[in-house]
Design a protein around this motif. Structure first.
Motif, PDB file in Angstrom:
ATOM      1  N   LYS A 153      40.059  40.806  45.307  1.00 18.46           N
ATOM      2  CA  LYS A 153      41.416  41.206  45.844  1.00 18.46           C
ATOM      3  C   LYS A 153      41.991  40.162  47.062  1.00 18.46           C
ATOM      4  O   LYS A 153      43.145  40.007  47.157  1.00 18.46           O
ATOM      5  CB  LYS A 153      41.387  42.344  46.656  1.00 18.46           C
ATOM      6  CG  LYS A 153      41.274  43.641  45.519  1.00 18.46           C
ATOM      7  CD  LYS A 153      41.240  45.093  46.259  1.00 18.46           C
ATOM      8  CE  LYS A 153      41.041  46.079  45.568  1.00 18.46           C
ATOM      9  NZ  LYS A 153      40.906  47.433  46.223  1.00 18.46           N
TER      10      LYS A 153
ATOM     11  N   ARG B 267      37.726  34.694  37.565  1.00 13.72           N
ATOM     12  CA  ARG B 267      38.791  33.873  37.131  1.00 13.72           C
ATOM     13  C   ARG B 267      38.744  32.400  36.915  1.00 13.72           C
ATOM     14  O   ARG B 267      39.613  31.744  36.671  1.00 13.72           O
ATOM     15  CB  ARG B 267      40.095  34.228  38.086  1.00 13.72           C
ATOM     16  CG  ARG B 267      40.650  35.658  38.521  1.00 13.72           C
ATOM     17  CD  ARG B 267      42.001  35.825  39.057  1.00 13.72           C
ATOM     18  NE  ARG B 267      42.267  37.172  39.446  1.00 13.72           N
ATOM     19  CZ  ARG B 267      41.592  37.781  40.626  1.00 13.72           C
ATOM     20  NH1 ARG B 267      41.210  37.132  41.742  1.00 13.72           N
ATOM     21  NH2 ARG B 267      42.023  39.264  40.889  1.00 13.72           N
TER      22      ARG B 267
ATOM     23  N   SER C  94      39.672  45.500  31.708  1.00 14.61           N
ATOM     24  CA  SER C  94      40.978  44.808  32.617  1.00 14.61           C
ATOM     25  C   SER C  94      41.734  45.901  33.117  1.00 14.61           C
ATOM     26  O   SER C  94      42.503  45.772  34.204  1.00 14.61           O
ATOM     27  CB  SER C  94      41.396  43.607  31.786  1.00 14.61           C
ATOM     28  OG  SER C  94      42.245  44.446  30.699  1.00 14.61           O
ATOM     29  N   GLU C  95      42.007  46.845  32.384  1.00 14.74           N
ATOM     30  CA  GLU C  95      42.916  48.057  32.893  1.00 14.74           C
ATOM     31  C   GLU C  95      42.213  48.907  34.045  1.00 14.74           C
ATOM     32  O   GLU C  95      43.007  49.316  34.965  1.00 14.74           O
ATOM     33  CB  GLU C  95      43.292  49.089  31.742  1.00 14.74           C
ATOM     34  CG  GLU C  95      44.013  48.364  30.561  1.00 14.74           C
ATOM     35  CD  GLU C  95      44.227  49.050  29.402  1.00 14.74           C
ATOM     36  OE1 GLU C  95      43.794  50.198  29.369  1.00 14.74           O
ATOM     37  OE2 GLU C  95      44.759  48.724  28.321  1.00 14.74           O
TER      38      GLU C  95
ATOM     39  N   ASP D 283      40.157  32.257  43.419  1.00 14.34           N
ATOM     40  CA  ASP D 283      39.897  32.394  42.050  1.00 14.34           C
ATOM     41  C   ASP D 283      38.804  31.462  41.670  1.00 14.34           C
ATOM     42  O   ASP D 283      38.177  31.692  40.496  1.00 14.34           O
ATOM     43  CB  ASP D 283      41.388  31.792  41.445  1.00 14.34           C
ATOM     44  CG  ASP D 283      42.220  32.986  41.590  1.00 14.34           C
ATOM     45  OD1 ASP D 283      42.078  33.963  41.980  1.00 14.34           O
ATOM     46  OD2 ASP D 283      43.474  32.871  40.782  1.00 14.34           O
TER      47      ASP D 283
ATOM     48  N   SER E 145      43.754  42.231  39.482  1.00 17.12           N
ATOM     49  CA  SER E 145      44.288  41.714  38.430  1.00 17.12           C
ATOM     50  C   SER E 145      43.575  40.879  37.503  1.00 17.12           C
ATOM     51  O   SER E 145      43.177  39.582  38.039  1.00 17.12           O
ATOM     52  CB  SER E 145      45.867  41.162  38.790  1.00 17.12           C
ATOM     53  OG  SER E 145      46.392  40.595  37.503  1.00 17.12           O
ATOM     54  N   VAL E 146      42.820  41.281  36.383  1.00 21.18           N
ATOM     55  CA  VAL E 146      42.021  40.414  35.706  1.00 21.18           C
ATOM     56  C   VAL E 146      42.477  40.449  34.218  1.00 21.18           C
ATOM     57  O   VAL E 146      42.837  41.632  33.609  1.00 21.18           O
ATOM     58  CB  VAL E 146      40.665  40.342  35.807  1.00 21.18           C
ATOM     59  CG1 VAL E 146      40.068  39.786  37.255  1.00 21.18           C
ATOM     60  CG2 VAL E 146      40.024  41.885  35.790  1.00 21.18           C
ATOM     61  N   THR E 147      42.010  39.630  33.264  1.00 27.41           N
ATOM     62  CA  THR E 147      42.383  39.848  31.764  1.00 27.41           C
ATOM     63  C   THR E 147      41.042  39.755  31.190  1.00 27.41           C
ATOM     64  O   THR E 147      39.862  39.679  31.544  1.00 27.41           O
ATOM     65  CB  THR E 147      43.329  38.651  31.340  1.00 27.41           C
ATOM     66  OG1 THR E 147      42.309  37.604  31.095  1.00 27.41           O
ATOM     67  CG2 THR E 147      44.452  38.206  31.942  1.00 27.41           C
TER      68      THR E 147
ATOM     69  N   TYR F  90      40.073  47.416  36.171  1.00 29.85           N
ATOM     70  CA  TYR F  90      40.131  46.843  37.470  1.00 29.85           C
ATOM     71  C   TYR F  90      41.590  46.991  37.835  1.00 29.85           C
ATOM     72  O   TYR F  90      41.910  47.027  39.306  1.00 29.85           O
ATOM     73  CB  TYR F  90      39.870  45.540  37.232  1.00 29.85           C
ATOM     74  CG  TYR F  90      38.149  45.414  36.948  1.00 29.85           C
ATOM     75  CD1 TYR F  90      37.447  45.847  37.849  1.00 29.85           C
ATOM     76  CD2 TYR F  90      37.779  44.762  35.731  1.00 29.85           C
ATOM     77  CE1 TYR F  90      36.042  45.916  37.748  1.00 29.85           C
ATOM     78  CE2 TYR F  90      36.395  44.753  35.356  1.00 29.85           C
ATOM     79  CZ  TYR F  90      35.462  45.233  36.550  1.00 29.85           C
ATOM     80  OH  TYR F  90      34.151  45.169  36.409  1.00 29.85           O
ATOM     81  N   ASP F  91      42.711  46.686  36.917  1.00 33.27           N
ATOM     82  CA  ASP F  91      44.029  46.791  37.408  1.00 33.27           C
ATOM     83  C   ASP F  91      44.460  48.086  38.262  1.00 33.27           C
ATOM     84  O   ASP F  91      45.339  48.112  39.424  1.00 33.27           O
ATOM     85  CB  ASP F  91      44.936  46.677  36.152  1.00 33.27           C
ATOM     86  CG  ASP F  91      46.528  46.559  36.452  1.00 33.27           C
ATOM     87  OD1 ASP F  91      46.765  45.426  37.244  1.00 33.27           O
ATOM     88  OD2 ASP F  91      47.080  47.214  36.234  1.00 33.27           O
ATOM     89  N   LYS F  92      43.804  49.164  37.644  1.00 34.39           N
ATOM     90  CA  LYS F  92      44.103  50.355  38.455  1.00 34.39           C
ATOM     91  C   LYS F  92      43.482  50.278  39.846  1.00 34.39           C
ATOM     92  O   LYS F  92      43.779  51.267  40.681  1.00 34.39           O
ATOM     93  CB  LYS F  92      43.591  51.594  37.622  1.00 34.39           C
ATOM     94  CG  LYS F  92      44.098  52.058  36.359  1.00 34.39           C
ATOM     95  CD  LYS F  92      43.311  52.909  35.653  1.00 34.39           C
ATOM     96  CE  LYS F  92      44.041  53.432  34.224  1.00 34.39           C
ATOM     97  NZ  LYS F  92      43.302  54.292  33.553  1.00 34.39           N
TER      98      LYS F  92
END
Length: 396
Positions: free
Chosen positions: A220, A251, A77-78, A225, A86-88, A80-82
């Motif tokens: 993106k 999501r 998830s980190e 979602d 934004s996902v968990t 993808y955030d980079k």
């Protein structure tokens, strides 16, 4: 005698692997075979991933969690955030390769007889996975004349029926190397929202975008979602094809919880491979910068050399590490087998993937091949020289 299932009989052979016996026979005759048929990079796997397996102190090689370890999914998830996504960890399921991710996805969203629309040519296993699930692939044809760009939305809409459950794309594309633009993704967004469909994007080549272009993930896009499902993998990104670790990212929690049931049924992804994949996420950006520079040079070398051969048409890829070339032959499968069985140039030959296997429309791609530029530049030049000599001999 007990009979084989219709599904089994309908299962297509892999265009990437079906000619392997002919390649092995050529090697037994002492002929060197250059493999342009398969996307197996010769780039070194990040040492950090190899060391994570080599230096671990596991005493019991136990099952992993069905959805993959929480630490791995958190690190994913980190990652993808980079990349602006934004996902968990709860939006991610680790799978045994991207292949299993596709199987779980198709199993979760379709019933036998349902349909999935896919721009073709497409990754050959999409057809196999769909057949295995009793699902019909409905192709919409893209053309080498415009580098296999997204077909017109009207072409998609004409194919949508009450049985249509999803549109599936590969971005960047295998086998074409085409990179869908943000505008093309937004056109797909409009049509899946209008018709209440899933949009599945196989994004395993996301790191490989060339000429200053950026990869635009469907994740993106706002408002998708409930519709967007991404298939991903470590195989190409980190040159870890043998690890067999992929993932599903969405999501849509109803979909994720359904896919987890498929994950539980197969127990777990391989533990050692999860350890290596988690470590690989620490790979520095410099690794990708060097790899991309190398692939751009290889692509340019291959395209330049192919364009020198009379009668050859080639699409210029914007990503991944494949291209489709149209050859001056009637049947590329016959040619691909002949070049292994009956031809060598100074005791060397090449293996390519006949492109007909990347289409589901009968007769399409019959004179095309997929070439993977996963060899060094000098070997690629040599391969094209062999190909040129082979075409001259074959057409006589």
């Amino acid at each position: 005698m007990p009979s084989i299932s219709d599904k089994g009989n309908s299962m297509p052979q892999s265009p990437i692997r079906k000619l392997v016996p002919f390649a092995e026979d050529a090697k037994k005759r002492g002929v060197k075979v250059f493999h342009l048929n398969i996307g197996q990079p010769d780039i070194k796997t990040p040492q950090v991933a190899l060391d994570a397996v080599k230096n671990n102190n596991i005493e019991v090689l136990s099952y992993a969690r069905s959805e993959g370890s929480e630490t791995y999914r958190n690190k994913l998830s980190e990652y993808y955030d980079k990349n602006g996504i934004s996902v968990t960890a709860n939006d991610i399921i680790a799978t045994t390769g991207g292949s299993e991710a596709l199987l779980f996805t198709i199993g979760s969203i379709t019933d036998p007889g349902d349909e999935i629309i896919i721009p073709e040519p497409f990754y050959a296993n999409y057809n196999g996975f769909s057949i295995a699930s009793g699902v019909k692939v409905v192709p919409v044809i893209s053309s080498i004349d415009d580098n296999f760009a997204l077909p017109k939305i009207e072409d998609f809409e004409k194919l949508i029926t009450p049985k249509t459950k999803a549109i599936l794309i590969c971005n960047p594309g295998n086998p074409t190397g085409y990179l869908y633009s943000k505008e093309e993704i937004q056109k797909l967004k409009e049509i899946v929202l209008k018709h209440d469909l899933f949009l599945i994007a196989d994004e395993v080549y996301r790191e490989f975008a060339y000429d200053g272009a950026e990869h635009h993930s469907i994740l993106k896009e706002d408002g998708l979602d409930k519709n967007a499902i991404v298939i991903d993998s470590v195989s190409k990104r980190y040159s870890m094809c043998g690890a067999r670790i992929g993932c599903i990212v969405s999501r849509n929690q109803e979909f994720v919880q359904t896919a987890i049931k498929f994950a539980q049924a197969r127990l777990s992804p391989p533990t050692y491979a999860l350890i290596a994949s988690e470590a690989a996420l620490d790979t520095p950006q410099s690794y990708f910068d060097d790899v991309i520079e190398e692939y751009v040079e290889r692509r340019n070398t291959l395209i330049s050399e192919l364009e020198k051969i009379e009668g050859v048409k080639v699409a210029k890829p914007k990503g991944a590490f494949y291209c489709i070339a149209e050859l001056p032959v009637e049947n590329s499968e016959d040619f691909a087998q002949w070049i292994l069985e009956s031809f060598n140039h100074n005791n060397e030959t090449v293996m390519v993937a006949p492109a007909g296997g990347f289409y589901s429309t009968k007769g399409e791609g019959k004179n095309q091949v997929r070439i993977a530029y996963v060899l060094n530049k000098e070997d690629l030049k040599r391969c094209v020289a062999i190909l040129k000599a082979a075409l001259e001999a074959y057409n006589k």
